[in-house]
Design a protein around this motif. Structure first.
Motif, short mmCIF file in Angstrom:
data_model
loop_
_atom_site.label_atom_id
_atom_site.label_comp_id
_atom_site.label_asym_id
_atom_site.label_seq_id
_atom_site.Cartn_x
_atom_site.Cartn_y
_atom_site.Cartn_z
N LEU A 32 52.96 30.84 39.96
CA LEU A 32 54.15 31.92 40.15
C LEU A 32 55.03 31.57 39.17
O LEU A 32 55.48 32.70 38.27
N LEU A 69 50.44 39.68 38.46
CA LEU A 69 50.31 39.22 39.88
C LEU A 69 48.94 39.83 40.51
O LEU A 69 48.17 39.16 41.26
N ARG A 128 57.23 35.87 46.11
CA ARG A 128 56.34 34.92 46.85
C ARG A 128 55.97 35.63 48.05
O ARG A 128 54.54 35.10 48.32
#
Length: 99
Positions: free
Chosen positions: A17, A59, A90
């Motif tokens: 991430l 993502l 997240r």
């Protein structure tokens, strides 16, 4: 749909991430020190619309359709958009990748 169990904002971020945020921002690697769970995407990391669109694509490519930042942002008002944090991102990730 985000994970139902809230993640503690001080929990460590997964390196993938952080790397995706650095890449989407076009930032040097040391910029990663600014990427904390409570960092706001807009106010703290200063991501612009192009960077957020790039991040959304990255993502989804990496974590699949459930990691849909664009859909999350579409459902927020201006105040909530300004308050969107890395911890919120997240929560979009599959549980094993969110830690």
């Amino acid at each position: 749909m985000p994970n139902p169990e809230p993640l503690h904002p001080d929990a460590p971020l997964g390196p993938e991430l952080v790397a995706l945020l650095v890449e989407a921002a076009g930032a040097p690697p040391d910029w990663a020190r600014h990427v904390t769970p409570d960092a706001r995407l807009d106010g703290d990391l200063l991501l612009d619309e192009d960077e957020l669109a790039d991040l959304s694509l990255r993502l989804r490519e990496r974590f699949g359709p459930r990691a849909d930042l664009a859909a999350l942002r579409a459902g927020l008002d201006l105040v909530a958009l300004e308050a969107l944090t890395v911890a919120d991102l997240r929560r979009l990730l599959p549980e094993e990748d969110a830690r």
